[in-house]
Scaffold this motif. Sequence first.
Motif, PDB file in Angstrom:
ATOM      1  N   HIS A  41       0.806  -1.220   0.000  1.00 24.27           N
ATOM      2  CA  HIS A  41       0.000   0.000   0.000  1.00 24.27           C
ATOM      3  C   HIS A  41       0.843   1.278   0.000  1.00 24.27           C
ATOM      4  O   HIS A  41       0.318   2.367   0.215  1.00 24.27           O
ATOM      5  N   GLY A  42       2.145   1.146  -0.238  1.00 20.82           N
ATOM      6  CA  GLY A  42       2.997   2.318  -0.345  1.00 20.82           C
ATOM      7  C   GLY A  42       3.108   3.138   0.930  1.00 20.82           C
ATOM      8  O   GLY A  42       3.189   4.367   0.874  1.00 20.82           O
ATOM      9  N   ILE A  43       3.122   2.470   2.083  1.00 22.79           N
ATOM     10  CA  ILE A  43       3.220   3.166   3.364  1.00 22.79           C
ATOM     11  C   ILE A  43       4.677   3.180   3.812  1.00 22.79           C
ATOM     12  O   ILE A  43       5.283   2.123   4.020  1.00 22.79           O
ATOM     13  N   ALA A  44       5.240   4.361   3.941  1.00 17.99           N
ATOM     14  CA  ALA A  44       6.613   4.488   4.430  1.00 17.99           C
ATOM     15  C   ALA A  44       6.607   4.327   5.957  1.00 17.99           C
ATOM     16  O   ALA A  44       5.725   4.853   6.638  1.00 17.99           O
ATOM     17  N   PHE A  45       7.600   3.584   6.475  1.00 16.67           N
ATOM     18  CA  PHE A  45       7.657   3.358   7.912  1.00 16.67           C
ATOM     19  C   PHE A  45       9.088   3.102   8.340  1.00 16.67           C
ATOM     20  O   PHE A  45       9.948   2.794   7.519  1.00 16.67           O
ATOM     21  N   ASP A  46       9.330   3.194   9.621  1.00 11.65           N
ATOM     22  CA  ASP A  46      10.636   2.945  10.221  1.00 11.65           C
ATOM     23  C   ASP A  46      10.692   1.452  10.568  1.00 11.65           C
ATOM     24  O   ASP A  46      10.078   1.014  11.548  1.00 11.65           O
ATOM     25  N   ALA A  47      11.399   0.682   9.773  1.00 15.20           N
ATOM     26  CA  ALA A  47      11.413  -0.776   9.925  1.00 15.20           C
ATOM     27  C   ALA A  47      12.001  -1.210  11.266  1.00 15.20           C
ATOM     28  O   ALA A  47      11.487  -2.134  11.909  1.00 15.20           O
ATOM     29  N   GLU A  48      13.072  -0.573  11.686  1.00 17.31           N
ATOM     30  CA  GLU A  48      13.691  -0.956  12.957  1.00 17.31           C
ATOM     31  C   GLU A  48      12.740  -0.686  14.121  1.00 17.31           C
ATOM     32  O   GLU A  48      12.556  -1.541  14.998  1.00 17.31           O
ATOM     33  N   LEU A  49      12.132   0.480  14.143  1.00 21.87           N
ATOM     34  CA  LEU A  49      11.186   0.827  15.203  1.00 21.87           C
ATOM     35  C   LEU A  49      10.013  -0.149  15.229  1.00 21.87           C
ATOM     36  O   LEU A  49       9.628  -0.658  16.289  1.00 21.87           O
ATOM     37  N   LEU A  50       9.450  -0.439  14.080  1.00 18.53           N
ATOM     38  CA  LEU A  50       8.309  -1.357  14.007  1.00 18.53           C
ATOM     39  C   LEU A  50       8.706  -2.756  14.450  1.00 18.53           C
ATOM     40  O   LEU A  50       7.966  -3.419  15.188  1.00 18.53           O
ATOM     41  N   TYR A  51       9.868  -3.221  14.039  1.00 21.03           N
ATOM     42  CA  TYR A  51      10.294  -4.563  14.415  1.00 21.03           C
ATOM     43  C   TYR A  51      10.504  -4.676  15.925  1.00 21.03           C
ATOM     44  O   TYR A  51      10.048  -5.636  16.557  1.00 21.03           O
ATOM     45  N   VAL A  52      11.187  -3.713  16.513  1.00 21.68           N
ATOM     46  CA  VAL A  52      11.410  -3.742  17.965  1.00 21.68           C
ATOM     47  C   VAL A  52      10.066  -3.713  18.694  1.00 21.68           C
ATOM     48  O   VAL A  52       9.839  -4.482  19.637  1.00 21.68           O
ATOM     49  N   ALA A  53       9.154  -2.867  18.251  1.00 21.15           N
ATOM     50  CA  ALA A  53       7.826  -2.812  18.868  1.00 21.15           C
ATOM     51  C   ALA A  53       7.095  -4.149  18.713  1.00 21.15           C
ATOM     52  O   ALA A  53       6.446  -4.628  19.653  1.00 21.15           O
ATOM     53  N   ALA A  54       7.208  -4.756  17.553  1.00 23.64           N
ATOM     54  CA  ALA A  54       6.559  -6.051  17.344  1.00 23.64           C
ATOM     55  C   ALA A  54       7.114  -7.118  18.288  1.00 23.64           C
ATOM     56  O   ALA A  54       6.368  -7.941  18.818  1.00 23.64           O
ATOM     57  N   MET A  55       8.417  -7.093  18.513  1.00 19.50           N
ATOM     58  CA  MET A  55       9.018  -8.086  19.407  1.00 19.50           C
ATOM     59  C   MET A  55       8.534  -7.938  20.848  1.00 19.50           C
ATOM     60  O   MET A  55       8.444  -8.922  21.579  1.00 19.50           O
ATOM     61  N   PHE A  56       8.204  -6.721  21.253  1.00 23.44           N
ATOM     62  CA  PHE A  56       7.818  -6.478  22.641  1.00 23.44           C
ATOM     63  C   PHE A  56       6.333  -6.205  22.848  1.00 23.44           C
ATOM     64  O   PHE A  56       5.910  -5.997  23.977  1.00 23.44           O
ATOM     65  N   HIS A  57       5.531  -6.230  21.789  1.00 24.37           N
ATOM     66  CA  HIS A  57       4.144  -5.786  21.946  1.00 24.37           C
ATOM     67  C   HIS A  57       3.326  -6.673  22.886  1.00 24.37           C
ATOM     68  O   HIS A  57       2.372  -6.199  23.498  1.00 24.37           O
ATOM     69  N   ASP A  58       3.679  -7.923  23.037  1.00 25.10           N
ATOM     70  CA  ASP A  58       2.946  -8.824  23.940  1.00 25.10           C
ATOM     71  C   ASP A  58       3.780  -9.293  25.123  1.00 25.10           C
ATOM     72  O   ASP A  58       3.355 -10.182  25.865  1.00 25.10           O
ATOM     73  N   ILE A  59       4.949  -8.723  25.333  1.00 25.57           N
ATOM     74  CA  ILE A  59       5.804  -9.208  26.418  1.00 25.57           C
ATOM     75  C   ILE A  59       5.173  -8.957  27.787  1.00 25.57           C
ATOM     76  O   ILE A  59       5.478  -9.648  28.753  1.00 25.57           O
TER      77      ILE A  59
END
Length: 195
Positions: A41-59
């Motif tokens: 969908h052509g959404i620009a994002f910060d991959a590192e920030l999103l990945y770190v958040a994904a790793m901790f979102h359910d911790i």
Amino acid sequence: MIPETTACRSAREVARAYCSPALLNHSVRAYLWAAGYASAHGIAFDAELLYVAAMFHDIGLVREFDSHTVPFEDAGGHVAWVFAAGAGWPLERRGRASEVIVRHMWDEVDVARDPESHLLAFGTSLDISGRRPDALPASLRAEVLDHYPRLGLGKEFLACFRDQAERKPDSSAAECVRTGIADRIAANPLDTHGA
């Protein structure tokens, strides 16, 4: 597709140490669904920030980081903030890591104002409740599920949310239980992959 930065590798190591295999795979899939959706969908994002958040979102659901005083997403946000401080991230970026985790439980996040939170909310809702699977190509869904199988996530996740709801009746997890997350999990089309 997974960013290979020191922070991303370290976040995955921490998640692997504390999360069950099913919860770890869920965290990786949440990132991959989010990144795939952004790409389509052509959404620009910060991959590192999103990945770190994904790793901790359910911790905040795991015993070691479960807080009796705050919802699981707030607890996870605190863990991410501390992790980001240790990784040398500036104060504002630490706050963003925490914010993305907290906002993944919001009903809606404006993609133009906060693409990472919007994407994490998309990825987690697809993976847990099967929301909008057709927003991603079937080939991507199959590839991700082959590499990161579900491992009984639905049953484990529902038990976590029911526990949170019982102990924290005003939490977002409790609201999800009240509004039928059990039925949404049971009907998740991702669980039919390979069946």
